[in-house]
Design a protein around this motif. Structure first.
Motif, PDB file in Angstrom:
ATOM      1  N   UNK A 124       0.834  -1.205   0.000  1.00 57.76           N
ATOM      2  CA  UNK A 124       0.000   0.000   0.000  1.00 57.76           C
ATOM      3  C   UNK A 124       0.872   1.261   0.000  1.00 57.76           C
ATOM      4  N   UNK A 125       1.916   1.272   0.825  1.00 55.57           N
ATOM      5  CA  UNK A 125       2.813   2.428   0.876  1.00 55.57           C
ATOM      6  C   UNK A 125       3.543   2.619  -0.446  1.00 55.57           C
ATOM      7  N   UNK A 126       3.983   1.527  -1.054  1.00 56.50           N
ATOM      8  CA  UNK A 126       4.645   1.614  -2.358  1.00 56.50           C
ATOM      9  C   UNK A 126       3.701   2.182  -3.407  1.00 56.50           C
ATOM     10  N   UNK A 127       2.485   1.680  -3.419  1.00 58.27           N
ATOM     11  CA  UNK A 127       1.478   2.161  -4.371  1.00 58.27           C
ATOM     12  C   UNK A 127       1.224   3.657  -4.183  1.00 58.27           C
ATOM     13  N   UNK A 128       1.150   4.081  -2.925  1.00 53.74           N
ATOM     14  CA  UNK A 128       0.936   5.491  -2.629  1.00 53.74           C
ATOM     15  C   UNK A 128       2.069   6.378  -3.105  1.00 53.74           C
ATOM     16  N   UNK A 129       3.244   5.805  -3.254  1.00 56.51           N
ATOM     17  CA  UNK A 129       4.410   6.543  -3.754  1.00 56.51           C
ATOM     18  C   UNK A 129       4.580   6.373  -5.258  1.00 56.51           C
ATOM     19  N   UNK A 130       3.681   5.632  -5.895  1.00 59.58           N
ATOM     20  CA  UNK A 130       3.787   5.409  -7.333  1.00 59.58           C
ATOM     21  C   UNK A 130       4.844   4.386  -7.707  1.00 59.58           C
ATOM     22  N   UNK A 131       5.207   3.516  -6.776  1.00 61.83           N
ATOM     23  CA  UNK A 131       6.204   2.487  -7.034  1.00 61.83           C
ATOM     24  C   UNK A 131       5.461   1.184  -7.314  1.00 61.83           C
ATOM     25  N   UNK A 132       5.609   0.695  -8.529  1.00 65.32           N
ATOM     26  CA  UNK A 132       4.901  -0.510  -8.950  1.00 65.32           C
ATOM     27  C   UNK A 132       5.868  -1.684  -8.925  1.00 65.32           C
ATOM     28  N   UNK A 133       5.799  -2.490  -7.861  1.00 67.31           N
ATOM     29  CA  UNK A 133       6.654  -3.668  -7.786  1.00 67.31           C
ATOM     30  C   UNK A 133       5.995  -4.733  -6.914  1.00 67.31           C
ATOM     31  N   UNK A 134       6.442  -5.942  -7.121  1.00 73.34           N
ATOM     32  CA  UNK A 134       5.972  -7.088  -6.357  1.00 73.34           C
ATOM     33  C   UNK A 134       6.639  -7.069  -4.972  1.00 73.34           C
ATOM     34  N   UNK A 135       5.940  -7.565  -3.968  1.00 73.02           N
ATOM     35  CA  UNK A 135       6.527  -7.766  -2.641  1.00 73.02           C
ATOM     36  C   UNK A 135       6.444  -9.255  -2.353  1.00 73.02           C
ATOM     37  N   UNK A 136       7.586  -9.874  -2.109  1.00 74.16           N
ATOM     38  CA  UNK A 136       7.655 -11.309  -1.838  1.00 74.16           C
ATOM     39  C   UNK A 136       8.415 -11.537  -0.543  1.00 74.16           C
ATOM     40  N   UNK A 137       8.210 -12.682   0.041  1.00 77.18           N
ATOM     41  CA  UNK A 137       8.912 -13.014   1.286  1.00 77.18           C
ATOM     42  C   UNK A 137       9.832 -14.203   1.017  1.00 77.18           C
ATOM     43  N   UNK A 138      11.087 -14.073   1.441  1.00 78.27           N
ATOM     44  CA  UNK A 138      12.064 -15.150   1.286  1.00 78.27           C
ATOM     45  C   UNK A 138      11.695 -16.318   2.193  1.00 78.27           C
ATOM     46  N   UNK A 139      12.204 -17.459   1.865  1.00 80.77           N
ATOM     47  CA  UNK A 139      11.952 -18.658   2.663  1.00 80.77           C
ATOM     48  C   UNK A 139      12.821 -18.659   3.922  1.00 80.77           C
ATOM     49  N   UNK A 140      12.396 -19.459   4.869  1.00 77.22           N
ATOM     50  CA  UNK A 140      13.168 -19.617   6.099  1.00 77.22           C
ATOM     51  C   UNK A 140      14.304 -20.612   5.864  1.00 77.22           C
ATOM     52  N   UNK A 141      15.316 -20.487   6.649  1.00 76.15           N
ATOM     53  CA  UNK A 141      16.418 -21.459   6.618  1.00 76.15           C
ATOM     54  C   UNK A 141      16.506 -22.082   7.990  1.00 76.15           C
ATOM     55  N   UNK A 142      16.398 -23.373   8.041  1.00 73.73           N
ATOM     56  CA  UNK A 142      16.507 -24.089   9.305  1.00 73.73           C
ATOM     57  C   UNK A 142      17.982 -24.385   9.585  1.00 73.73           C
ATOM     58  N   UNK A 143      18.365 -24.468  10.848  1.00 72.36           N
ATOM     59  CA  UNK A 143      19.752 -24.845  11.158  1.00 72.36           C
ATOM     60  C   UNK A 143      20.108 -26.186  10.512  1.00 72.36           C
ATOM     61  N   UNK A 144      21.314 -26.266  10.006  1.00 65.97           N
ATOM     62  CA  UNK A 144      21.756 -27.491   9.340  1.00 65.97           C
ATOM     63  C   UNK A 144      22.488 -28.429  10.279  1.00 65.97           C
ATOM     64  N   UNK A 145      22.885 -27.944  11.434  1.00 58.97           N
ATOM     65  CA  UNK A 145      23.553 -28.795  12.418  1.00 58.97           C
ATOM     66  C   UNK A 145      23.315 -28.207  13.794  1.00 58.97           C
ATOM     67  N   UNK A 146      23.498 -29.036  14.801  1.00 60.67           N
ATOM     68  CA  UNK A 146      23.252 -28.606  16.174  1.00 60.67           C
ATOM     69  C   UNK A 146      24.186 -27.457  16.554  1.00 60.67           C
ATOM     70  N   UNK A 147      23.614 -26.420  17.117  1.00 57.09           N
ATOM     71  CA  UNK A 147      24.411 -25.278  17.567  1.00 57.09           C
ATOM     72  C   UNK A 147      24.599 -24.189  16.527  1.00 57.09           C
ATOM     73  N   UNK A 148      24.147 -24.410  15.279  1.00 57.82           N
ATOM     74  CA  UNK A 148      24.295 -23.372  14.268  1.00 57.82           C
ATOM     75  C   UNK A 148      23.406 -22.184  14.636  1.00 57.82           C
ATOM     76  N   UNK A 149      23.972 -20.991  14.577  1.00 57.08           N
ATOM     77  CA  UNK A 149      23.253 -19.778  14.975  1.00 57.08           C
ATOM     78  C   UNK A 149      22.840 -18.989  13.742  1.00 57.08           C
ATOM     79  N   UNK A 150      21.526 -18.727  13.630  1.00 53.54           N
ATOM     80  CA  UNK A 150      20.972 -18.027  12.473  1.00 53.54           C
ATOM     81  C   UNK A 150      20.327 -16.717  12.882  1.00 53.54           C
ATOM     82  N   UNK A 151      20.823 -16.117  13.933  1.00 56.53           N
ATOM     83  CA  UNK A 151      20.248 -14.881  14.453  1.00 56.53           C
ATOM     84  C   UNK A 151      21.353 -14.064  15.105  1.00 56.53           C
ATOM     85  N   UNK A 152      21.389 -12.777  14.774  1.00 54.34           N
ATOM     86  CA  UNK A 152      22.373 -11.896  15.404  1.00 54.34           C
ATOM     87  C   UNK A 152      22.187 -11.887  16.916  1.00 54.34           C
TER      88      UNK A 152
END
Length: 143
Positions: A103-131
């Protein structure tokens, strides 16, 4: 025809989750532009530890990234208008509301798709995927 994708984030303390997000975003098009949030603009979580320019330089060095730039000091849409993307790729857990963003993009005249990337699960025990989890581990083990 070339498809331009924009990804954005804080990218403090890079980790495999960041790499997954950016690779997923790059797969949505041909060129990936990444907008790195300025420290002063981060209000939805703790401020980044690393300086703006260092975070930008680290993201720029990653293989999927064609261009990395700091966000605008006051208006998050300024770099998006300059890039004129076909797709904005949100991280799977980013706080943005995709419908509100459309909605905000449309209001600014920006015509583009909005998509969400997939999640990545940890590949091994103890792997950290968060700052936050990396910081917690450092504090637990070193403080």
């Amino acid at each position: 025809m070339s498809r331009t994708v924009v990804a954005q984030g804080t990218f403090d303390l890079l980790h495999p989750g960041h790499l997954h997000y950016l690779a997923d975003a790059k797969a949505m098009g041909d060129r990936l532009h990444v907008i790195i949030a300025r420290r002063d603009n981060v209000t939805h979580k703790e401020k980044p530890i690393l300086p703006d320019r260092q975070r930008r330089d680290m993201v720029a060095a990653l293989d999927p990234v064609d261009d990395a730039r700091l966000g605008h000091e006051e208006d998050i849409f300024v770099p998006i208008e300059a890039i004129d993307p076909d797709v904005i790729a949100l991280g799977h857990d980013q706080h943005h509301d995709a419908d509100a963003l459309r909605e905000a993009l449309s209001g600014r005249g920006i015509d583009c798709e909005v998509a969400r990337a997939s999640a990545r699960e940890p590949e091994y025990e103890g792997e950290l995927l968060s700052t936050g989890r990396i910081i917690d581990r450092v504090c637990d083990e070193r403080c």
